[in-house]
Motif scaffolding. Sequence first.
Motif, PDB file in Angstrom:
ATOM      1  N   THR B 151       0.949  -1.440  -0.038  1.00 39.16           N
ATOM      2  CA  THR B 151       0.152   0.005  -0.009  1.00 39.16           C
ATOM      3  C   THR B 151       0.801   1.067  -0.015  1.00 39.16           C
ATOM      4  OG1 THR B 151      -1.671  -1.282   1.149  1.00 39.16           O
ATOM      5  CG2 THR B 151      -1.709   1.099   1.219  1.00 39.16           C
ATOM      6  N   PRO B 152       1.921   1.444   0.647  1.00 34.27           N
ATOM      7  CA  PRO B 152       2.755   2.646   0.724  1.00 34.27           C
ATOM      8  C   PRO B 152       3.354   2.850  -0.458  1.00 34.27           C
ATOM      9  CG  PRO B 152       3.228   1.357   2.742  1.00 34.27           C
ATOM     10  CD  PRO B 152       2.433   0.658   1.921  1.00 34.27           C
ATOM     11  N   LEU B 155       1.106   4.077  -2.971  1.00 36.69           N
ATOM     12  CA  LEU B 155       0.722   5.562  -2.604  1.00 36.69           C
ATOM     13  C   LEU B 155       1.747   6.492  -3.209  1.00 36.69           C
ATOM     14  CD1 LEU B 155      -0.810   5.688   0.899  1.00 36.69           C
ATOM     15  CD2 LEU B 155      -2.076   6.371  -1.289  1.00 36.69           C
TER      16      LEU B 155
END
Lengths: 405, 455
Positions: B151-152, B155
């Motif tokens: 996820t990071p 992003l």
Amino acid sequence: MKMNDYAPIVGQSRIEELRHLATRLSGTVVQNINSTATGGGVAEILQRLIPLLHQLGVDARWSVIQGDDEFYAITKKFHNALHGNEEDVSEEEFGYFLSSQEQRFAEMELLGDIILVHDPQPVALIRRKEEKPRRWLWRCHIDVSNPDSRVWSFIRDFVIQYEAAVFSAPSFARQLPIPQYLMAPSIDPLSEKNRELPAADVEMVLSKYGIDPERPIITQISRFDRLKDPVGVIQAFEMVRKSMDCQLVLAGGGASDDPEAEDVLGEVRQRAADHRDIHILTIPTGSDLEINALQQGSTIVIQKSLREGFGLTVTEALWKAKPVVATAVGGIPLQIRNRFTGLLVHGVDGAAFALKQLLANPDYGRWLGQNGREHVRHNFLITRHLKDYLLVFLAIGRTGDIIHL
Amino acid sequence: MENWQEFFIQYWLEISMPVAMLLASLWLRATSFHLLERWRAKGDGEPVAIFIASTRSATRLWVLLLTLFVANHSLWVLSEWRTFANRVIGTIFILSLFWISIRLGQGLLRVYLSKAGLPTVMLPWLLNLVRVGVAFTVAMLLLDIWGISTTPIILVLAVVALVAALGLKDAVPNLLASFRLTSRLSFHKGDFIKLDTGEEGYVTEVAWGRTRIRGLDNSLIVLPNNKIVKSVVVNYGRPLKVAKHPFRFNTHHHLEVLTGVKVATVRELVDALKEVPGSVVYYHTHHFIEEHHFLIPEPANDFSLWVSGELGNRVLGEKLASIDIFAFPTIRALRKRLVEVMEEHLAQNPDSRRAPSGQELYLVSVITVIVPTPYVARDLRGFVEALGRVSTSSIYFHVFEARLRLQQGENDFSIWIEDSLGDKDLAGDIASLDPYSYSLEGLRSAIIRMVEAHL
């Protein structure tokens, strides 16, 4: 003015041609030498041309000889004598001219690879020809076709030592053993005297002098001089006025500093009597805007000179697309191809006839005017003058009549 | 030995499952490739061949991985290693999938771009796009397999993409335009194109983001594809026959030289004409063409104008005006004819008329300064386009100066078209134009019309 300001008038390609020619003179110093920094036609030309030559990348310089009053009095006599006027020049005066050259001009710094000497005053500088290899050109702005033989012989001895001479019209030149180039004068289309004026400005000037803008206007712009035949112009006008409605404007410089001009002005006023359609205007020197407005406001421009230099007033009128009636003298035939770019005449009757033709046929007048403007655009604007200078600088010292750059 | 027997008896089901999977997958693989080979043999098999070549060795690896995966799950004794083994198997599988995707994508893209007629310049771009896309997906999958949160990273990548999009706001329209340009490509390398915004020249390269064209003045023009897409483009097609030697347009300047000779009668004119250099004859029979090129019709030659205007001899003036200069291949021949006409007239009409003082004819000579222009033509298209742009001085030079003054006997255009392009018909057509009957602009138009009709 900037070179590019002329592009809308003569076309960008002409400007590019000038730049291209100028690149061939890279590293060459051209030094102009004349006798005055202000006033007079030569100074005016140099004031306009030198900055433009700089913009083209030509290292053009301008030096002025410094003579005393006596020297200039003598060269004024030379000037008149070369124009064909009778002048009594004594041997002492010739001697003073030579000694002045030796005393004063020996110190002048010669900087140019090409030295362009203007008119007779500095002509004897050629005696320094041997100092260093340089190209020497003599630019003659005056008509020496009919000179006082004694003065011309004196000047000619110097002239023939130059590599080439440059004249303003074929008829101004003489047979010489050196090449003689033709370089017609020019007008600056962006100057105060020639730029396009708003209609309101033109009307204001006409109104100032009591000229009716609604009726045809015939104008001669010239100083009040018998050689400009202002009385002949009035005679022609009177012949026309009998059958056609029109006004005559005779406009020229003031008469305060020229006794002869004052006499002529008196004669003209007397001849015009109180004719309400004849306007005699004495306009101060330098009133370029008013001269411009009078030319632009005219229906026909006449130049009925008995003798003429190049006739730049004709050039100015042609540039303003005015039909011009002019005598075929001096440089005028170079500018007017009879019945194509104007009407050439030889006398008062011819002038009257030509004026009537134009007044009766305004379309024909407009056609002539447009042709005249185009003729000036291609042949007598300052850009062409610049090109001629560049070509002369490039041609000097080369042989043959075909030069590949 | 007994231990082994016991082991097989106890775990025969767990052992037979991977073996069965191995045999089944080997059979499935063999059958699939057999069918694929038959499909390839039937028709347009290039994509199938690419698929077969790309997957043949990798599928062997997949059979092995599948067997190991089943074994890993069925044999409880390996349970303490199960998670690690799964991750290793998954990693190898994903990497092999990456390798296959790249090979397959490369082969298929090459085939389909070629079939669609799109330029091969697209291939490296699309391949890189595919590689980046697949590599990114693979990286995400591998991270997921090994239990790392993605996820990071997603992003961060989203932010980077946003910044890049803002930074490339000018490039993106060009890239999009390139897609549009190449998808409906209306010109190719070597074509001569003209945009309604004025740019014109030969296409030298169609690339992503920009197209390069070489102008008539040999300048290199880089056009953003975004601009081309928004413009009306006229494509004059592929280059015509290329000339053996390019045609360099020159221009000229005239420097007038005063001879100091003036004549006042026809007799004096005749005598002077016999003596003066040819350049004097040339000047007085030609300078009006340039000086008055804006006039239609142009005035006659100087001799005619002077004789009729200043001497009032209209009959002789008309005879001189009607001399067909085009009929004379040299100045010498023209001079001879001028003298003949005047002498014939004098023999029949002794004429003592004298021009008034100041109205004499001043004889002028001329120096021609020849200067190259940037315009060069390598074929007829380039020639006609350049001809439309050069100054009238250039046209005058190649038509009038070349023929008489440079003593070529013919205009430069005809000589080049015949000698360098081998087109005798067109050369002859242009040579037969009487340039003295046209204004310079009229002459330009007439030659352009001839060449256009020929093209």
